[in-house]
Design an enzyme around this catalytic site. Structure first.
Site, short mmCIF file in Angstrom:
data_model
loop_
_atom_site.label_atom_id
_atom_site.label_comp_id
_atom_site.label_asym_id
_atom_site.label_seq_id
_atom_site.Cartn_x
_atom_site.Cartn_y
_atom_site.Cartn_z
N LYS A 269 0.85 -1.20 0.00
CA LYS A 269 0.00 0.00 0.00
C LYS A 269 0.88 1.25 0.00
O LYS A 269 2.02 1.22 0.50
CB LYS A 269 -0.95 0.02 1.19
CG LYS A 269 -0.32 0.23 2.57
CD LYS A 269 -0.32 1.67 3.05
CE LYS A 269 0.38 1.79 4.41
NZ LYS A 269 0.86 3.09 4.80
N PRO B 48 9.70 -3.86 0.78
CA PRO B 48 10.65 -3.52 1.85
C PRO B 48 9.97 -3.50 3.22
O PRO B 48 8.81 -3.11 3.34
CB PRO B 48 11.12 -2.11 1.46
CG PRO B 48 10.81 -1.97 0.01
CD PRO B 48 9.63 -2.85 -0.27
N VAL B 49 10.73 -3.95 4.23
CA VAL B 49 10.21 -4.01 5.61
C VAL B 49 10.45 -2.66 6.29
O VAL B 49 11.44 -1.98 5.99
CB VAL B 49 10.97 -5.15 6.36
CG1 VAL B 49 10.57 -5.21 7.81
CG2 VAL B 49 10.70 -6.49 5.68
N ALA C 227 8.87 0.20 5.98
CA ALA C 227 8.96 1.19 4.91
C ALA C 227 7.73 2.10 4.85
O ALA C 227 7.71 3.06 4.08
CB ALA C 227 9.12 0.48 3.56
N GLY C 228 6.67 1.78 5.61
CA GLY C 228 5.42 2.55 5.49
C GLY C 228 4.60 2.07 4.30
O GLY C 228 3.72 2.78 3.81
N GLY D 98 3.71 -3.77 4.28
CA GLY D 98 4.13 -5.13 3.91
C GLY D 98 3.61 -6.19 4.87
O GLY D 98 2.97 -7.16 4.46
N GLY D 99 3.86 -6.00 6.17
CA GLY D 99 3.40 -6.97 7.17
C GLY D 99 1.88 -7.04 7.20
O GLY D 99 1.30 -8.14 7.28
N SER D 100 1.23 -5.89 7.11
CA SER D 100 -0.24 -5.85 7.14
C SER D 100 -0.82 -6.59 5.94
O SER D 100 -1.84 -7.27 6.04
CB SER D 100 -0.73 -4.40 7.11
OG SER D 100 -0.22 -3.69 8.19
N ASP E 130 -3.56 -1.20 9.57
CA ASP E 130 -3.56 -1.16 8.09
C ASP E 130 -4.07 -2.46 7.46
O ASP E 130 -4.19 -2.54 6.24
CB ASP E 130 -2.13 -0.93 7.57
CG ASP E 130 -1.67 0.52 7.75
OD1 ASP E 130 -2.53 1.39 7.99
OD2 ASP E 130 -0.46 0.76 7.63
O1 C5P Z 1 -2.15 -0.71 14.72
P1 C5P Z 1 -0.68 -0.94 14.58
O2 C5P Z 1 -0.18 -2.04 15.47
O3 C5P Z 1 -0.27 -1.14 13.16
O4 C5P Z 1 0.05 0.40 15.06
C1 C5P Z 1 1.43 0.46 15.33
C2 C5P Z 1 1.76 1.70 16.20
O5 C5P Z 1 1.50 2.90 15.44
C3 C5P Z 1 0.90 1.85 17.44
O6 C5P Z 1 1.44 1.17 18.52
C4 C5P Z 1 0.92 3.35 17.66
O7 C5P Z 1 2.12 3.75 18.27
C5 C5P Z 1 0.92 3.90 16.26
N1 C5P Z 1 -0.43 4.24 15.72
C6 C5P Z 1 -1.11 5.33 16.25
N2 C5P Z 1 -2.33 5.66 15.71
C7 C5P Z 1 -2.87 4.95 14.68
C8 C5P Z 1 -2.17 3.84 14.14
C9 C5P Z 1 -0.94 3.51 14.68
O8 C5P Z 1 -0.65 6.00 17.17
N3 C5P Z 1 -4.04 5.33 14.18
#
Ligand code: C5P
Length: 289
Positions: A11, A95-96, A98-99, A102-104, A137
């Site tokens: 994504k 890429p890991v 990376a935003g 990938g994992g999601s 995500d």
């Molecule tokens: O939901 P996920 O485990 O992917 O989120 C990873 C980290 O990103 C959370 O622990 C939090 O620090 C941050 N996050 C957030 N607000 C969101 C999504 C993620 O603060 N809406």
């Protein structure tokens, strides 16, 4: 044993806005997200043992710390399936850290695969609900295409298909901590925000120019100076003919959008010397029920 292979597409964030903090510690988001044709291969086999994963990257966890395993466990819990396990093989290309989700996306691919393998017959909306328990995500990655994500990122609204284009994605050698960037946003009242409504209107019109000129990620405004390479690469993408360029999620990957496939390929070749992880990709379509 029957196995299913699913593509886990990456994504990108066409826009990313952080609206505020929430009582649960997460942040309230508004993001236009796009699935693109760079993918990991995810192979899932049902077993009578534990849930396990293995990948081509030695540093990835192979137990419940891997979101792909978490997704399998959440699927079995929701569907009430006991004494069943899964063997998950991940061939990682995205890429890991990376935003790029990938994992999601691996987790979402596991959910789609298990739904087929077990014959559970859940709708994709139900898979999105399971995905939301695994990561913010994951619901987007169940269907991909172009969607508006709100809430902590798990509330999805389908948007019109993205106009045809090529993206050039660059992932610098460093990674950026997601919690660190969120904490910088908290201490910094944002002055500029993406025109999300304008992007949605341009999508309705199939107006690539209108979309790309509004691409914006608020995390770029709070990036520590040590990550200036991102802005260097952004300027290179623009010099090489990108209509616009923006960082995806909390980085460190960024991408440029091109309305010409040849120009995108040339840009990728030109950037290879400056950034080892460089790809071209195209938008992928929304997966219907
Ligand atoms: O939901 P996920 O485990 O992917 O989120 C990873 C980290 O990103 C959370 O622990 C939090 O620090 C941050 N996050 C957030 N607000 C969101 C999504 C993620 O603060 N809406």
């Amino acid at each position: 044993m029957k196995e299913i292979r699913e593509r886990a597409y990456a994504k990108l964030n066409i826009s990313l806005d952080v609206l505020g903090t929430r009582p649960d510690g997460y942040h309230e988001m508004r993001m236009v997200m796009l699935g693109v044709s760079l993918y990991d291969n995810v192979t899932v086999t049902l077993t009578d043992g534990a849930v396990r994963s293995a990948s081509n990257l030695c540093f990835l966890p192979e137990d419940d710390k891997n979101v792909a395993c978490k997704a399998a466990r959440a699927f079995f819990a929701v569907t009430g399936m006991e004494n069943v396990g899964a063997e998950i093989k991940l061939h990682k290309i995205i890429p890991v850290c990376a935003g790029m989700g990938g994992g999601s996306s691996d987790a979402a691919a596991v959910l789609r695969a298990l739904n087929k393998l077990t014959g559970a017959g859940l709708s994709l909306t139900q898979l999105e609900e399971i995905g939301a328990k695994v990561g913010s995500d994951v619901p987007f990655c169940v269907r991909l295409g172009t969607q508006l994500a709100t809430g902590r990122g798990e509330i999805m609204e389908r948007l019109p298909e993205f106009p045809d284009c090529s993206v050039v994605i660059c992932k610098p050698d460093f990674s950026i901590s997601t919690p660190e960037l969120f904490s910088k946003i908290d201490g910094n009242g944002l002055k500029v925000r993406p025109d999300t409504a304008g992007i949605c209107a341009a999508l309705e019109q199939g107006d690539l120019q209108g979309i790309t000129r509004r691409m914006y990620n608020v995390f770029e405004d709070v990036l520590p100076k040590k990550y200036d390479k991102i802005f260097e690469l952004k300027n290179r993408l623009l010099d090489l003919g990108a209509m616009n360029s923006v960082m995806s999620g909390t980085g460190s990957a960024l991408f440029g959008v091109f309305d010409n496939d040849d120009m995108a390929e040339k840009a990728k070749s030109a950037l290879r010397g400056e950034c080892r992880s460089c790809f071209t990709a195209k938008p992928v379509r929304y997966i219907e029920d």
